[in-house]
Write an enzyme that holds these catalytic residues in place. Structure first.
Site, PDB file in Angstrom:
ATOM      1  N   LYS A  11       5.695  -8.145   0.937  1.00  0.00           N
ATOM      2  CA  LYS A  11       6.011  -7.670  -0.632  1.00  0.00           C
ATOM      3  C   LYS A  11       7.661  -7.763  -0.228  1.00  0.00           C
ATOM      4  O   LYS A  11       8.487  -8.327   0.772  1.00  0.00           O
ATOM      5  CB  LYS A  11       5.055  -6.589  -0.676  1.00  0.00           C
ATOM      6  CG  LYS A  11       3.631  -6.354  -0.804  1.00  0.00           C
ATOM      7  CD  LYS A  11       3.474  -4.655  -1.462  1.00  0.00           C
ATOM      8  CE  LYS A  11       2.154  -4.415  -0.918  1.00  0.00           C
ATOM      9  NZ  LYS A  11       1.844  -3.468  -1.962  1.00  0.00           N
ATOM     10  N   TYR A  51      -3.585  -7.310  -9.534  1.00  0.00           N
ATOM     11  CA  TYR A  51      -3.828  -5.849  -9.344  1.00  0.00           C
ATOM     12  C   TYR A  51      -4.343  -5.460 -10.327  1.00  0.00           C
ATOM     13  O   TYR A  51      -4.441  -4.370 -10.649  1.00  0.00           O
ATOM     14  CB  TYR A  51      -2.247  -5.253  -8.958  1.00  0.00           C
ATOM     15  CG  TYR A  51      -1.913  -5.348  -7.765  1.00  0.00           C
ATOM     16  CD1 TYR A  51      -2.035  -4.838  -6.967  1.00  0.00           C
ATOM     17  CD2 TYR A  51      -0.354  -6.425  -7.398  1.00  0.00           C
ATOM     18  CE1 TYR A  51      -1.717  -4.924  -5.111  1.00  0.00           C
ATOM     19  CE2 TYR A  51       0.344  -5.825  -6.047  1.00  0.00           C
ATOM     20  CZ  TYR A  51      -1.092  -5.842  -4.881  1.00  0.00           C
ATOM     21  OH  TYR A  51      -0.045  -5.490  -4.133  1.00  0.00           O
ATOM     22  N   PHE A  59       0.625   4.443 -11.029  1.00  0.00           N
ATOM     23  CA  PHE A  59       1.789   3.823 -10.426  1.00  0.00           C
ATOM     24  C   PHE A  59       1.281   2.064 -11.089  1.00  0.00           C
ATOM     25  O   PHE A  59       3.027   1.180 -10.199  1.00  0.00           O
ATOM     26  CB  PHE A  59       1.653   3.671  -9.365  1.00  0.00           C
ATOM     27  CG  PHE A  59       0.356   3.234  -8.573  1.00  0.00           C
ATOM     28  CD1 PHE A  59       0.425   1.923  -8.615  1.00  0.00           C
ATOM     29  CD2 PHE A  59      -1.291   4.809  -8.599  1.00  0.00           C
ATOM     30  CE1 PHE A  59      -1.281   1.480  -7.756  1.00  0.00           C
ATOM     31  CE2 PHE A  59      -2.190   3.908  -7.961  1.00  0.00           C
ATOM     32  CZ  PHE A  59      -2.717   2.311  -7.765  1.00  0.00           C
ATOM     33  N   ARG A  87      -6.804  -4.702   7.868  1.00  0.00           N
ATOM     34  CA  ARG A  87      -6.325  -2.626   8.192  1.00  0.00           C
ATOM     35  C   ARG A  87      -5.957  -2.126   8.627  1.00  0.00           C
ATOM     36  O   ARG A  87      -4.896  -1.258   8.408  1.00  0.00           O
ATOM     37  CB  ARG A  87      -7.496  -2.614   6.713  1.00  0.00           C
ATOM     38  CG  ARG A  87      -7.863  -3.457   5.058  1.00  0.00           C
ATOM     39  CD  ARG A  87      -7.034  -3.271   4.190  1.00  0.00           C
ATOM     40  NE  ARG A  87      -6.913  -2.026   3.944  1.00  0.00           N
ATOM     41  CZ  ARG A  87      -6.239  -1.948   2.326  1.00  0.00           C
ATOM     42  NH1 ARG A  87      -6.302  -2.584   1.165  1.00  0.00           N
ATOM     43  NH2 ARG A  87      -5.847  -0.030   2.471  1.00  0.00           N
ATOM     44  N   ASN A 114       5.348  -0.825   0.505  1.00  0.00           N
ATOM     45  CA  ASN A 114       5.381  -0.397   1.749  1.00  0.00           C
ATOM     46  C   ASN A 114       4.385  -1.958   2.704  1.00  0.00           C
ATOM     47  O   ASN A 114       3.116  -2.031   3.635  1.00  0.00           O
ATOM     48  CB  ASN A 114       3.515  -0.013   1.879  1.00  0.00           C
ATOM     49  CG  ASN A 114       3.343  -0.530   0.560  1.00  0.00           C
ATOM     50  OD1 ASN A 114       3.037  -1.966   0.507  1.00  0.00           O
ATOM     51  ND2 ASN A 114       1.751  -0.141   0.459  1.00  0.00           N
ATOM     52  N   HIS A 117       0.264  -6.530   1.919  1.00  0.00           N
ATOM     53  CA  HIS A 117      -0.790  -6.254   1.747  1.00  0.00           C
ATOM     54  C   HIS A 117      -1.350  -6.828   2.202  1.00  0.00           C
ATOM     55  O   HIS A 117      -1.716  -7.614   3.023  1.00  0.00           O
ATOM     56  CB  HIS A 117      -0.838  -7.367   0.262  1.00  0.00           C
ATOM     57  CG  HIS A 117      -2.221  -7.182  -0.838  1.00  0.00           C
ATOM     58  ND1 HIS A 117      -2.664  -5.961  -1.253  1.00  0.00           N
ATOM     59  CD2 HIS A 117      -2.999  -8.210  -0.922  1.00  0.00           C
ATOM     60  CE1 HIS A 117      -4.156  -6.494  -1.281  1.00  0.00           C
ATOM     61  NE2 HIS A 117      -4.099  -7.857  -1.468  1.00  0.00           N
ATOM     62  N   GLU A 128      -8.155 -13.192  -4.077  1.00  0.00           N
ATOM     63  CA  GLU A 128      -7.181 -12.971  -3.175  1.00  0.00           C
ATOM     64  C   GLU A 128      -6.571 -14.486  -3.200  1.00  0.00           C
ATOM     65  O   GLU A 128      -5.426 -15.044  -2.836  1.00  0.00           O
ATOM     66  CB  GLU A 128      -6.829 -11.847  -3.039  1.00  0.00           C
ATOM     67  CG  GLU A 128      -7.595 -10.530  -4.057  1.00  0.00           C
ATOM     68  CD  GLU A 128      -6.814  -9.274  -2.788  1.00  0.00           C
ATOM     69  OE1 GLU A 128      -6.559  -9.656  -1.570  1.00  0.00           O
ATOM     70  OE2 GLU A 128      -6.826  -8.589  -3.555  1.00  0.00           O
TER      71      GLU A 128
HETATM   72  O1  CDP Z   1      -2.713  -2.005  -0.840  1.00  0.00           O
HETATM   73  P1  CDP Z   1      -3.471  -1.058  -0.474  1.00  0.00           P
HETATM   74  O2  CDP Z   1      -5.127  -1.367  -0.518  1.00  0.00           O
HETATM   75  O3  CDP Z   1      -3.662   0.035   1.510  1.00  0.00           O
HETATM   76  O4  CDP Z   1      -3.437   0.342  -1.628  1.00  0.00           O
HETATM   77  P2  CDP Z   1      -3.970  -0.007  -2.625  1.00  0.00           P
HETATM   78  O5  CDP Z   1      -4.576   2.061  -3.313  1.00  0.00           O
HETATM   79  O6  CDP Z   1      -5.035  -1.114  -3.777  1.00  0.00           O
HETATM   80  O7  CDP Z   1      -2.961   0.094  -4.157  1.00  0.00           O
HETATM   81  C1  CDP Z   1      -2.412  -1.024  -4.149  1.00  0.00           C
HETATM   82  C2  CDP Z   1      -0.746  -1.038  -4.170  1.00  0.00           C
HETATM   83  O8  CDP Z   1       0.109  -0.133  -5.121  1.00  0.00           O
HETATM   84  C3  CDP Z   1      -0.473   0.287  -2.337  1.00  0.00           C
HETATM   85  O9  CDP Z   1      -0.443  -1.240  -1.564  1.00  0.00           O
HETATM   86  C4  CDP Z   1       1.390   0.478  -2.931  1.00  0.00           C
HETATM   87  O10 CDP Z   1       2.135  -0.933  -3.424  1.00  0.00           O
HETATM   88  C5  CDP Z   1       1.380   0.359  -4.492  1.00  0.00           C
HETATM   89  N1  CDP Z   1       0.545   2.215  -4.497  1.00  0.00           N
HETATM   90  C6  CDP Z   1       1.805   2.899  -5.052  1.00  0.00           C
HETATM   91  O11 CDP Z   1       2.888   2.753  -5.366  1.00  0.00           O
HETATM   92  N2  CDP Z   1       1.059   4.280  -5.291  1.00  0.00           N
HETATM   93  C7  CDP Z   1       0.292   4.802  -5.469  1.00  0.00           C
HETATM   94  N3  CDP Z   1      -0.029   6.455  -5.785  1.00  0.00           N
HETATM   95  C8  CDP Z   1      -0.642   3.923  -4.642  1.00  0.00           C
HETATM   96  C9  CDP Z   1      -0.391   2.943  -4.539  1.00  0.00           C
HETATM   97 MG    MG Z   2      -5.874  -2.738  -1.901  1.00  0.00          MG
END
Ligand code: CDP
Ligand code: MG
Length: 143
Positions: A11, A51, A59, A87, A114, A117, A128
């Site tokens: 990222k 996304y 968010f 993961r 974070n 991805h 993807e």
């Molecule tokens: O990336 P991951 O699959 O772990 O998480 P996700 O639930 O699919 O969310 C996608 C991305 O959104 C995350 O990697 C974070 O960068 C962001 N996110 C956020 O900013 N705040 C949250 N409460 C949850 C996700």
């Molecule tokens: Mg995700």
């Protein structure tokens, strides 16, 4: 049967902090083959599309702004059980919850910034990988 590929993005925060090399090193050491890779900058529209599953989440706008704020690195990774193993390698979404030694624990700045991805299922990986690459970009590499 599980598919053996997954899609990662390094990222904008991690790219800006010059962590591309260190993160790719972790990925290769964990046994993943990088079969397609490129650096690019997502437009706002492209980040929204990538996304789309999160479009209704609070968010979402911040996520789209962040993901389109600077260059990223996108890559197709191959390994047996790629989605689950990757993961595990990256750790929890929030680095405060991520296990020691995971990529997010070591490189994430926050839950939103974070570092990386990783696809969450084989179906997501399929979608993807095709978001960034054409099958011809990596099929020959696998032969
Ligand atoms: O990336 P991951 O699959 O772990 O998480 P996700 O639930 O699919 O969310 C996608 C991305 O959104 C995350 O990697 C974070 O960068 C962001 N996110 C956020 O900013 N705040 C949250 N409460 C949850 C996700
Ligand atoms: Mg995700």
């Amino acid at each position: 049967m599980t598919s053996n590929k997954t899609l990662t993005m390094i990222k904008p925060g991690a790219v800006n902090n010059k962590h591309i090399g260190a993160i790719i090193d972790r990925i290769e050491r964990a046994g993943f083959r990088i079969v397609a890779i490129k650096s690019l900058k997502l437009s706002k529209e492209a980040a929204q599309e990538f996304y789309q599953e999160h479009a209704e989440r609070p968010f979402f706008n911040d996520l789209v702004s962040f993901m389109s704020s600077g260059p990223i690195v996108a890559a197709v990774l191959y390994k047996e059980n790629a989605v689950q193993d990757f993961r595990k390698l990256i750790g929890s979404t929030d680095p405060n919850d991520a296990e020691e030694g995971t990529i997010r624990k070591d490189f994430a700045e926050s839950k939103s910034k974070n570092a990386v991805h990783g696809s969450d299922s084989d179906a997501s990986a399929e979608r993807e990988c095709h978001f960034f690459f054409s099958t011809i970009d990596y099929l020959e590499v696998l032969k």
